[in-house]
Design a protein around this motif. Structure first.
Motif, PDB file in Angstrom:
ATOM      1  N   ASN A 273       0.803  -1.222   0.000  1.00 11.24           N
ATOM      2  CA  ASN A 273       0.000   0.000   0.000  1.00 11.24           C
ATOM      3  C   ASN A 273       0.838   1.275   0.000  1.00 11.24           C
ATOM      4  O   ASN A 273       0.312   2.374   0.182  1.00 11.24           O
ATOM      5  N   HIS A 274       2.148   1.146  -0.196  1.00 15.21           N
ATOM      6  CA  HIS A 274       2.971   2.342  -0.364  1.00 15.21           C
ATOM      7  C   HIS A 274       2.517   3.062  -1.632  1.00 15.21           C
ATOM      8  O   HIS A 274       2.325   2.432  -2.676  1.00 15.21           O
ATOM      9  N   LEU A 374      -3.859   5.422 -10.922  1.00 15.09           N
ATOM     10  CA  LEU A 374      -3.486   4.080 -11.391  1.00 15.09           C
ATOM     11  C   LEU A 374      -3.584   3.068 -10.263  1.00 15.09           C
ATOM     12  O   LEU A 374      -4.065   1.941 -10.453  1.00 15.09           O
ATOM     13  N   LYS A 375      -3.128   3.473  -9.087  1.00 17.16           N
ATOM     14  CA  LYS A 375      -3.124   2.551  -7.955  1.00 17.16           C
ATOM     15  C   LYS A 375      -4.545   2.227  -7.499  1.00 17.16           C
ATOM     16  O   LYS A 375      -4.855   1.064  -7.191  1.00 17.16           O
ATOM     17  N   GLU A 376      -5.398   3.214  -7.474  1.00 15.41           N
ATOM     18  CA  GLU A 376      -6.785   2.971  -7.071  1.00 15.41           C
ATOM     19  C   GLU A 376      -7.488   2.038  -8.057  1.00 15.41           C
ATOM     20  O   GLU A 376      -8.263   1.164  -7.657  1.00 15.41           O
ATOM     21  N   THR A 377      -7.196   2.228  -9.336  1.00 13.91           N
ATOM     22  CA  THR A 377      -7.792   1.353 -10.359  1.00 13.91           C
ATOM     23  C   THR A 377      -7.331  -0.089 -10.153  1.00 13.91           C
ATOM     24  O   THR A 377      -8.128  -1.028 -10.207  1.00 13.91           O
ATOM     25  N   TRP A 378      -6.014  -0.272  -9.928  1.00 12.71           N
ATOM     26  CA  TRP A 378      -5.509  -1.633  -9.750  1.00 12.71           C
ATOM     27  C   TRP A 378      -5.998  -2.244  -8.440  1.00 12.71           C
ATOM     28  O   TRP A 378      -6.384  -3.426  -8.407  1.00 12.71           O
ATOM     29  N   SER A 430       1.720  -7.885   0.342  1.00 12.67           N
ATOM     30  CA  SER A 430       2.732  -8.046   1.383  1.00 12.67           C
ATOM     31  C   SER A 430       2.916  -6.723   2.113  1.00 12.67           C
ATOM     32  O   SER A 430       2.976  -5.663   1.487  1.00 12.67           O
ATOM     33  N   VAL A 431       3.042  -6.800   3.417  1.00 10.74           N
ATOM     34  CA  VAL A 431       3.242  -5.609   4.233  1.00 10.74           C
ATOM     35  C   VAL A 431       4.685  -5.530   4.732  1.00 10.74           C
ATOM     36  O   VAL A 431       5.321  -4.479   4.652  1.00 10.74           O
TER      37      VAL A 431
END
Length: 626
Positions: A273-274, A374-378, A430-431
């Protein structure tokens, strides 16, 4: 000079017990122990030495020679190559069973020491049981097969040769740029011969790993190249982990606004989530990472081999002005893709580049909000796949989603082959670093269960899960028994989808109707191998070996099994029945395979034409020969 009379095997064991490695001022005991399966070629030599040894080496009895080397490799990988196990076998088939695992270690640049027995050096009783005789060269034995898959190979035919061989072995095993499988071949008579070894040979020896800094001229040129670009993309490989450079990577990306794509080996270097983590790159990549790759005017590889999956067979990078920087301790990797090579430790190079670019006030020119969009879409696509419900049964992506949400952030997953690596690379969130353990350099079927045991040896306090398809499990699962024998609990999450569905999907994507990849009975009517699926009770099989087992056909059963497995104190297996073909694919990626140029099938002919088009486009981008 003070000496001590020992057999060659006794000297080797004592030497190994006194090897240490130092990184950044911290010293680690390098050889944790020895895994072995004894036969007539090593039991009375190195076996006797281990039995009588009073030092700190731990001995673990393997159940399959390939499996125990996979376990040793996974142990070293999880320890960032700072500690290893050696592996010993008898001559002949026992030795040869290690060759596949040796190649797996070497491809992935993981240190593992192999000590196979060999023919009598004196030749008095030849040919002995299991001896291969080559009529044109009598010096050749089964162990010569290790030469092409070892980074260092030596046959010790006199006991005093051990001293130079052992030092060379340590030189390679502790070399971050050139490590891999090291094979010391031990003729069974020489194992038992004695010699007056210098006591100095057995002193505590600390092998110092020097972090290589980039040459000043090279660093300046790299800085100038980065400063001239507007939309760079980082590709983080396994070298980020091995250099302990996760923090430097995050700081570098955040300071200059550079997105990061991850290889299989590099995944978990940044939390999922970075905001700058674009996720998996290449043939098994995310939509976000592959869109960024297409537009990037500079690709900065950090500790990556730029394999065909990472580059989508060199089709991922489509900006006509794209250039490459490759930061790697291995010189061979720095020239791939015609890159500007920076031969240096990842941590050192990132710190130096950060300092120099900060003085220039460098920033990328990505539009505000573009990365977030882009990240929200993925993320939405992953959420959709994780929630996928099918009336016919469980989808693979849904099962992965439920496991991912349920699993503790500190738990480690282990995988290697089949359709699972693609789904995990794309979807797994992965966190923490080192919680995603994927062997994808060789993608060796059978690594998963053995690898999970090796990871558990390395980090006993963590919960470890082997994610494995039914095909890979059937190939090699013997170290499940070893995990129970040694008291190291692992959890096997077995995805039963009736065969080698990854390759089945690959066939159908290139014109085939599907052939030879599913576990089906032969049809009584047609004689073809397309009868009903074979029902497999993997839970019953594992239960017979002593594991706690569960069978899952619904999400409710999955939740219950996961909770029960967490509470167990012995190794567990959850047999999860998933629908074939419910894995992911696509997302702006391509992977080149050979397609028949001539075929009676129109679908195959069309697949060949499609492949030729992609190959031609790759050539036009100028990346063909690199």
């Amino acid at each position: 000079m003070e000496t001590i009379r020992l057999t060659m095997s006794q000297a080797l064991v004592n030497f190994l017990d006194n090897q240490y490695i130092e990184v950044d001022g911290q010293v680690y005991k390098f050889v944790k122990g020895v895994m072995g399966i004894f036969g007539h070629g090593n039991v009375t030599g190195i076996g006797e030495a281990l039995e009588q040894h009073t030092g700190e080496l731990q001995f673990i009895q393997g159940k399959n020679e390939q499996g125990m080397v996979h376990a040793a490799s996974a142990f070293a990988k999880q320890n960032n190559r700072l500690q290893i196990f050696a592996c010993t076998t008898s001559i002949g088939p026992g030795a040869l069973n290690m060759v596949t695992a040796a190649a797996t270690a070497t491809v992935n640049r993981i240190p593992v020491l192999l000590l196979p027995g060999d023919n009598f050096a004196c030749r008095q009783p030849d040919p002995v049981l299991q001896q291969i005789e080559n009529p044109s060269d009598y010096t050749i034995s089964a162990t010569d097969a290790f030469k092409p898959v070892s980074k260092y190979w030596d046959r010790i035919v006199r006991p005093e040769q051990l001293m130079t061989a052992a030092l060379n072995a340590m030189r390679v095993l502790t070399d971050p740029a050139d490590t891999g499988a090291v094979t010391l071949v031990l003729p069974q008579d020489v194992q038992c011969e004695s010699y007056d070894y210098p006591v100095e040979f057995f002193r505590k020896r600390v092998h110092s790993v020097q972090r290589r800094a980039a040459a000043s001229a090279t660093l300046k040129a790299a800085v100038d190249l980065i400063a001239s670009k507007k939309k760079p993309l980082i590709i983080a490989g396994g070298g980020v982990h091995y250099a302990l450079a996760e923090n430097e990577l995050a700081h570098f990306a955040e300071t200059f606004g550079i997105p990061v794509g991850e290889t299989q080996a590099g995944k978990s270097a940044l939390p999922w989530n970075h905001p700058l983590n674009a996720g998996a790159i290449g043939a098994t990549g995310t939509l976000m990472a592959n869109i960024l790759a297409k537009d990037a005017d500079l690709v900065i590889g950090i500790g990556t081999r730029f394999s065909d999956f990472t580059t989508a067979s060199k089709s991922a990078f489509q900006n006509q002005d794209v250039q490459f920087i490759s930061i790697n301790v291995n010189a061979m990797d720095t020239v791939k893709l015609n890159a500007f090579g920076v031969q240096a430790d990842a941590k050192e190079a990132l710190s130096a580049l950060h300092a120099a670019l900060s003085q220039l006030d460098y920033k990328t020119t990505y539009e505000p909000g573009y990365m977030q969009s882009l990240k929200e879409t993925w993320d939405g696509e992953v959420d959709r796949l994780y929630a996928m419900e099918l009336e016919e049964g469980l989808s693979q992506t849904r099962v992965l989603g439920e496991i991912n949400r349920w699993m503790d952030d500190s738990s480690v997953i282990v995988c290697a082959a089949g359709s699972l690596p693609g789904d995990l690379h794309r979807l797994w969130r992965s966190v923490q670093p080192k919680t995603y353990h994927m062997e994808y350099g060789f993608s060796c079927m059978g690594y998963e269960v053995s690898g999970a045991f090796g990871v558990k040896l390395a980090e006993p306090s963590r919960e470890v899960y082997a994610m494995v398809g039914d095909g890979s499990y059937l190939m090699l699962h013997s170290e499940l028994v070893t995990s129970m024998q040694e008291g190291y609990k692992i959890n096997v999450l077995l995805f039963d989808n009736h065969g080698y569905q990854c390759i089945h999907n690959l066939q159908r994507a290139h014109g085939s109707e599907g052939f030879g990849n599913e576990f089906r009975y032969r049809s009584e009517d047609t004689g073809s191998a397309k009868g009903p699926y074979m029902p497999m009770d993997f839970a019953a099989q594992a239960r017979g070996m002593g594991a706690k087992t569960y069978t899952v056909t619904t999400i409710a059963e999955l939740h219950e099994a996961l909770e029960m497995a967490r509470k167990e104190t012995v190794s567990t297996l959850i047999d999860i029945k998933v629908l074939p073909g419910t894995n992911t694919s696509g997302y702006e990626s391509w992977w080149r395979v050979g397609v028949a140029e001539v075929s009676t099938s129109p679908k195959v002919r069309q697949a060949f034409e499609n492949m030729q088009t992609e190959v031609a486009q790759s050539k036009e981008r100028g990346l063909w020969a690199n």
